[in-house]
Design a protein around this motif. Structure first.
Motif, PDB file in Angstrom:
ATOM      1  N   ALA A   3      -0.863   5.838   8.770  1.00 33.76           N
ATOM      2  CA  ALA A   3      -0.115   5.597   7.532  1.00 33.76           C
ATOM      3  C   ALA A   3       1.039   6.587   7.357  1.00 33.76           C
ATOM      4  O   ALA A   3       1.598   6.705   6.271  1.00 33.76           O
ATOM      5  N   TRP A   4       1.402   7.287   8.422  1.00 28.13           N
ATOM      6  CA  TRP A   4       2.533   8.221   8.434  1.00 28.13           C
ATOM      7  C   TRP A   4       3.749   7.456   8.927  1.00 28.13           C
ATOM      8  O   TRP A   4       3.723   6.857  10.011  1.00 28.13           O
ATOM      9  N   LEU A   5       4.826   7.415   8.151  1.00 28.46           N
ATOM     10  CA  LEU A   5       5.966   6.583   8.503  1.00 28.46           C
ATOM     11  C   LEU A   5       6.530   6.873   9.894  1.00 28.46           C
ATOM     12  O   LEU A   5       6.841   5.934  10.641  1.00 28.46           O
TER      13      LEU A   5
ATOM     14  N   ASP B 295       0.819  -1.215   0.000  1.00 23.25           N
ATOM     15  CA  ASP B 295       0.000   0.000   0.000  1.00 23.25           C
ATOM     16  C   ASP B 295       0.851   1.263   0.000  1.00 23.25           C
ATOM     17  O   ASP B 295       0.570   2.221  -0.722  1.00 23.25           O
ATOM     18  N   LEU B 296       1.904   1.260   0.818  1.00 25.10           N
ATOM     19  CA  LEU B 296       2.702   2.484   0.979  1.00 25.10           C
ATOM     20  C   LEU B 296       3.927   2.521   0.075  1.00 25.10           C
ATOM     21  O   LEU B 296       4.556   3.580  -0.059  1.00 25.10           O
TER      22      LEU B 296
END
Length: 411
Positions: A107-109, A51-52
């Motif tokens: 979803a922020w690393l 996804d990322l």
């Protein structure tokens, strides 16, 4: 008068046995949910990576960050357990784990890094707290079996995670999977609250929290040869277990072409075997084999299993790959109760939690260093086999050193 005293002793014995069974059940359940929470991100890493669009080697960084946090917890938790109680610290740890699972759902690393750290701080308190509680309640002769039963919560949590986490990630998305499992960790903390008054009776509210205590704990375990051997085993065994729980599913999916759900099922079947294996090793250590000797033999067994894992080929039938995974699970994921009971036996009176925390810190060091070595090997070679071989080599060294020590001492 004698009859009255006899009845009183029987009541006290019955109360003690009831408390032991209740504590064992509660600690096993919380260990299951703690393991479920900690293993979720690595088990659904393939979905997150797809996804990322991030590098698969970052999984090793995530695991390593959690290990750093776990190291800090296990080094400092002894005084906290004495001051606030084993049950309270278990609750605090489960809440921290819930927060650690919620943060990556953004979803922020950097949220993954922060979540790994906060979750690692929380999950690592589980074992020292339960060791403190069960070490106080368990008869010494049965301690390896009691600790092994409690530690079945780890493979039970891994088994549930291997099925539920990939299924949630596939059906509802990986963010939902993290939020659902994080909620379960928070609910576990709430469910333990009614037990706090019963089991935290030995806490010392005014106990000091000093960095000098940390140094003293580490110095003590390194000074005592038997505890020093437990530290070395903890480093190597936890390191190899981290490779299995952190990379095996990713290995099957990206290295061997399995689907995420198929890989999760193989993983779940393998760790299911660790439940009876832990009880079996605990029974052996309580009845037939000295714990230190059994740990040395397990080190050799997990090294052989790691080599077989590195040899898995894409064309192998599922049953053969699963058999290899079972062998690795029955050794590298099944030794904990025996080692923790031995640490409790060797601990000074009233310091089981502190001593266990100091020994576990070496395990967290292994969980930090070996995944980083695995990630480096993955980046350099493009394959997963080398990383498993590195982990197996360290476990083999521990096993051979342990057997040599037994032969030299004639025990």
């Amino acid at each position: 008068m004698r009859g009255k005293n006899g009845r009183s002793r029987r009541r006290d014995r019955s109360r003690h046995i009831f408390n032991l069974y209740l504590a064992l059940g509660a600690m096993t359940v919380q260990q299951s949910f703690a393991t479920l929470g900690r293993s979720t991100v690595p088990l659904i890493a393939a979905a997150i990576i797809a996804d990322l669009g991030v590098d698969p080697a970052l999984v090793g960084v995530y695991v390593a960050i959690g290990a750093v946090a776990g190291f800090l917890t296990t080094m400092t938790c002894g005084g906290l357990i004495v001051r606030y109680g084993a049950m309270r610290m278990t609750q605090v740890g489960m809440v921290a784990l819930a927060i650690g699972l919620t943060l990556p759902a953004t979803a922020w690393l950097p949220g993954f890094a922060l979540g790994a750290f906060v979750g690692g701080l929380g999950q690592a308190i589980s074992t020292p707290s339960s060791s403190h509680l069960l070490g106080r309640l368990s008869p010494p002769r049965l301690a390896p079996l009691v600790f092994s039963i409690k530690q079945t919560g780890v493979p039970a949590g891994l088994m549930v995670a291997g099925v539920v986490a990939p299924w949630l990630a596939t059906e509802a998305g990986w963010r939902t999977a993290l939020l659902v499992i994080g909620s379960l960790a928070a609910l576990t903390a709430m469910a333990l609250q009614p037990l706090r008054a019963r089991f935290d009776v030995d806490r010392v509210p005014g106990a000091p929290l000093s960095p000098a205590d940390i140094r003293a704990n580490v110095a003590m375990v390194l000074r005592e040869p038997a505890l020093r051997a437990m530290c070395l085993a903890m480093f190597s065994f936890v390191g190899l277990q981290s490779l299995f729980t952190g990379f095996f599913v990713l290995y099957l999916v990206r290295g061997l072409g399995y689907s995420l759900e198929r890989a999760g099922l193989v993983f779940a079947i393998a760790v299911a075997v660790a439940v009876p294996a832990r009880v079996g090793w605990g029974w052996l250590a309580s009845r037939l084999v000295r714990p230190a000797t059994l740990l040395a033999l397990l080190g050799i067994g997990m090294a052989a299993s790691a080599v077989l894992t590195a040899l898995i080929e894409p064309h192998w039938p599922d049953w053969l790959a699963t058999t290899v995974a079972i062998a690795l699970s029955a050794t590298a994921v099944s030794w904990h109760g025996v080692l923790l009971a031995e640490v409790a036996r060797l601990s000074p009176p009233g310091r089981i939690g502190s001593t266990t925390g100091a020994v576990l810190a070496f395990g967290d060091a292994g969980a930090l260093i070996l995944p980083l070595l695995f990630s480096a090997a993955l980046t350099l070679t493009g394959g997963y086999a080398t990383g498993f071989l590195i982990g197996g080599a360290l476990s083999l060294a521990v096993g051979l050193i342990g057997l040599w020590r037994k032969i030299r001492l004639g025990v």
